[in-house]
Design a protein around this motif. Structure first.
Motif, mmCIF file in Angstrom:
data_model
loop_
_atom_site.group_PDB
_atom_site.id
_atom_site.type_symbol
_atom_site.label_atom_id
_atom_site.label_comp_id
_atom_site.label_asym_id
_atom_site.label_seq_id
_atom_site.Cartn_x
_atom_site.Cartn_y
_atom_site.Cartn_z
ATOM 1 N N ARG A 184 44.145 -37.683 2.746
ATOM 2 C CA ARG A 184 42.806 -37.592 2.186
ATOM 3 C C ARG A 184 42.782 -36.569 1.059
ATOM 4 O O ARG A 184 43.377 -35.496 1.160
ATOM 5 N N PRO A 185 42.095 -36.857 -0.067
ATOM 6 C CA PRO A 185 42.037 -35.912 -1.172
ATOM 7 C C PRO A 185 41.385 -34.606 -0.750
ATOM 8 O O PRO A 185 40.554 -34.570 0.148
ATOM 9 N N ALA A 186 41.790 -33.523 -1.403
ATOM 10 C CA ALA A 186 41.304 -32.201 -1.036
ATOM 11 C C ALA A 186 39.799 -32.082 -1.230
ATOM 12 O O ALA A 186 39.121 -31.423 -0.464
ATOM 13 N N ARG A 187 39.267 -32.701 -2.291
ATOM 14 C CA ARG A 187 37.831 -32.635 -2.549
ATOM 15 C C ARG A 187 37.206 -33.962 -2.172
ATOM 16 O O ARG A 187 37.713 -35.030 -2.535
ATOM 17 N N LEU A 188 36.090 -33.926 -1.469
ATOM 18 C CA LEU A 188 35.496 -35.132 -0.906
ATOM 19 C C LEU A 188 34.110 -35.367 -1.477
ATOM 20 O O LEU A 188 33.383 -34.422 -1.822
ATOM 21 N N THR A 189 33.713 -36.632 -1.536
ATOM 22 C CA THR A 189 32.311 -36.950 -1.784
ATOM 23 C C THR A 189 31.582 -36.852 -0.449
ATOM 24 O O THR A 189 32.096 -37.290 0.586
ATOM 25 N N VAL A 190 30.392 -36.250 -0.465
ATOM 26 C CA VAL A 190 29.675 -35.909 0.767
ATOM 27 C C VAL A 190 28.324 -36.602 0.794
ATOM 28 O O VAL A 190 27.591 -36.618 -0.204
ATOM 29 N N GLY A 191 27.987 -37.192 1.935
ATOM 30 C CA GLY A 191 26.679 -37.796 2.139
ATOM 31 C C GLY A 191 26.004 -37.205 3.359
ATOM 32 O O GLY A 191 26.670 -36.713 4.275
ATOM 33 N N VAL A 192 24.681 -37.246 3.373
ATOM 34 C CA VAL A 192 23.895 -36.692 4.473
ATOM 35 C C VAL A 192 22.944 -37.772 4.983
ATOM 36 O O VAL A 192 22.148 -38.316 4.219
ATOM 37 N N VAL A 193 23.012 -38.077 6.273
ATOM 38 C CA VAL A 193 22.057 -38.977 6.909
ATOM 39 C C VAL A 193 21.154 -38.134 7.796
ATOM 40 O O VAL A 193 21.574 -37.631 8.840
ATOM 41 N N GLY A 194 19.911 -37.948 7.364
ATOM 42 C CA GLY A 194 18.965 -37.102 8.084
ATOM 43 C C GLY A 194 18.791 -35.773 7.380
ATOM 44 O O GLY A 194 19.490 -34.807 7.686
ATOM 45 N N ALA A 195 17.876 -35.711 6.406
ATOM 46 C CA ALA A 195 17.719 -34.494 5.602
ATOM 47 C C ALA A 195 16.770 -33.515 6.278
ATOM 48 O O ALA A 195 15.734 -33.140 5.736
ATOM 49 N N GLY A 196 17.129 -33.104 7.477
ATOM 50 C CA GLY A 196 16.365 -32.081 8.164
ATOM 51 C C GLY A 196 16.777 -30.711 7.682
ATOM 52 O O GLY A 196 17.179 -30.529 6.534
ATOM 53 N N ARG A 197 16.733 -29.729 8.554
ATOM 54 C CA ARG A 197 17.069 -28.369 8.146
ATOM 55 C C ARG A 197 18.568 -28.132 8.039
ATOM 56 O O ARG A 197 19.010 -27.280 7.277
ATOM 57 N N VAL A 198 19.355 -28.864 8.813
ATOM 58 C CA VAL A 198 20.785 -28.582 8.874
ATOM 59 C C VAL A 198 21.591 -29.309 7.804
ATOM 60 O O VAL A 198 22.401 -28.711 7.104
ATOM 61 N N GLY A 199 21.387 -30.616 7.674
ATOM 62 C CA GLY A 199 22.221 -31.422 6.805
ATOM 63 C C GLY A 199 22.302 -30.945 5.369
ATOM 64 O O GLY A 199 23.410 -30.737 4.841
ATOM 65 N N PRO A 200 21.172 -30.749 4.675
ATOM 66 C CA PRO A 200 21.245 -30.285 3.291
ATOM 67 C C PRO A 200 21.924 -28.923 3.153
ATOM 68 O O PRO A 200 22.644 -28.688 2.177
ATOM 69 N N ALA A 201 21.730 -28.043 4.129
ATOM 70 C CA ALA A 201 22.369 -26.724 4.057
ATOM 71 C C ALA A 201 23.885 -26.851 4.152
ATOM 72 O O ALA A 201 24.628 -26.201 3.400
ATOM 73 N N LEU A 202 24.365 -27.682 5.070
ATOM 74 C CA LEU A 202 25.813 -27.860 5.201
ATOM 75 C C LEU A 202 26.396 -28.527 3.963
ATOM 76 O O LEU A 202 27.483 -28.160 3.498
ATOM 77 N N ALA A 203 25.679 -29.511 3.434
ATOM 78 C CA ALA A 203 26.169 -30.172 2.226
ATOM 79 C C ALA A 203 26.206 -29.201 1.043
ATOM 80 O O ALA A 203 27.138 -29.230 0.235
#
Length: 369
Positions: free
Chosen positions: A12-31
């Motif tokens: 897997r490439p070192a840099r990844l494209t990231v998606g979030v399912v469920g934009a609550g308090r946690v997901g956007p912060a981790l992304a």
């Protein structure tokens, strides 16, 4: 059908494209934390107005799309939905063919390990359970709080290095939790974090009723010291009338609470009994004082009658340290008084739920939180 052959974890490439399912308090912060590490958020899903605002603040210029589209665009997908919505979401995504082989699928539920991702794993996904032991506000401060935050991690052995790398890139510290231990792990965090918020809020209300003008300022240094002492010394840090065996003081507390805040009595008695059990077991509460104290707690009307009082120097059956008097749900919910932003699935996706209410997330707890 995806013409691209599945990637092995090591390829897997070192840099990844990231998606979030469920934009609550946690997901956007981790992304956002992953973005700081060089990964690229490319899609987010969310339904409520609060979810849209959070995504815009923490992930500006990242398009808001359906869950299926999130999976279509991202190498790494964060499933940050409430614990009770996770299984249906995963099943729905797998059954509709949204899961791509070789895709990293990460959930942030404290309650579950990777077994809940089995439908997606059978479709070729690479499953990870990464639960941040932190409370989230849904603002940019959450990204800073991830520095040094412990993550409860469960993953297949072959994905162990990938899981550790992602946690470290977000600024966290991986702590490995066995699949079978996840519910106990989550219950422990809920007892410590969720119930702490309840106790502090209740204490502030009572101080305000007693005429204290700044309850938060009064409690801040006291609770900070108590927390520090407890983390350093455990039960040896116990102080106060229960640990000292001051039965008269405890009786006065109960009487005042009955007059001014009757809804607080049951919680006070439950915590006082548990505190007495632990103090007695650890030699802090003198046996000769324990009988009167436990008698007061029994006579308060929310426990065993006087005939059931334990003899001095012994704890009541089933009330020793580590034995709760009543079972605690592993979900405060995060639970967690958390912000359940629903699985944010489209109406045509099995297991669809709308976003939940925007209430503060008091759970360490991860989830959509």
């Amino acid at each position: 059908m995806n013409p691209t052959p599945p990637l092995e974890a090591q390829d897997r490439p070192a840099r990844l494209t990231v998606g979030v399912v469920g934009a609550g308090r946690v997901g956007p912060a981790l992304a956002a934390a992953l973005q700081l590490a060089g990964h690229r958020p490319v899609a987010v899903s969310g339904v409520s107005d609060a979810s849209v605002r959070r995504a815009a603040e923490l992930l500006p210029d990242v398009p808001l799309v359906t869950p299926a589209e999130v999976l279509a665009r991202a190498d790494l997908v964060l499933l940050t939905v409430p614990d009770d919505a996770l299984a249906d979401l995963v099943t729905g995504l797998a059954e509709t063919g949204a899961v791509r082989p070789g895709q990293l699928l990460v959930h942030t539920s404290g309650r579950y390990g990777t077994a809940v991702l089995d439908p997606a794993t059978r479709a070729g996904a690479l499953p990870l359970a990464l639960h941040p032991a932190m409370t989230f506000t849904g603002t940019s401060v959450d990204v800073q709080r991830l520095a040094g935050c412990s993550f409860g991690v469960t993953a297949p052995e072959e994905l162990r290095m990938a899981a550790e790398a992602l946690v470290i890139e977000m600024g966290g510290e991986p702590e490995w939790i066995a699949e079978s231990a996840r519910p106990l792990y989550h219950a422990a965090l809920a007892i410590g974090a969720n119930h702490l918020v309840t106790l502090v809020a209740q204490s502030m209300e009572l101080l305000a009723d007693a005429g204290v003008r700044a309850p938060d300022r009064m409690l801040g240094p006291l609770l900070g010291a108590a927390l520090d002492n407890a983390l350093r010394s455990g039960d040896a840090a116990l102080t106060g009338p229960v640990a000292r065996g001051d039965a008269g003081t405890v009786a006065a507390h109960v009487a005042e609470l009955r007059r001014h805040s009757p809804q607080s009595v049951a919680g006070y008695l439950a915590m006082a009994r548990t505190t007495a059990d632990r103090a007695l077991a650890h030699g802090l509460l003198k046996p000769e004082l324990a009988e009167d104290l436990l008698g007061v707690l029994a006579d308060a009307g929310d426990g065993p009658g006087p005939a059931a009082r334990p003899a001095p120097g012994t704890a009541a059956p089933g009330t020793g340290p580590g034995t709760p008097r009543s079972p605690e749900s592993p979900d405060n919910p995060d639970g967690r008084g958390h912000d359940p932003d629903g699985p944010a699935q489209g109406p045509d996706t099995p297991g669809h739920h709308p976003d939940g209410p925007d209430t503060p997330d008091h759970g360490p707890e991860g989830g959509d939180r």
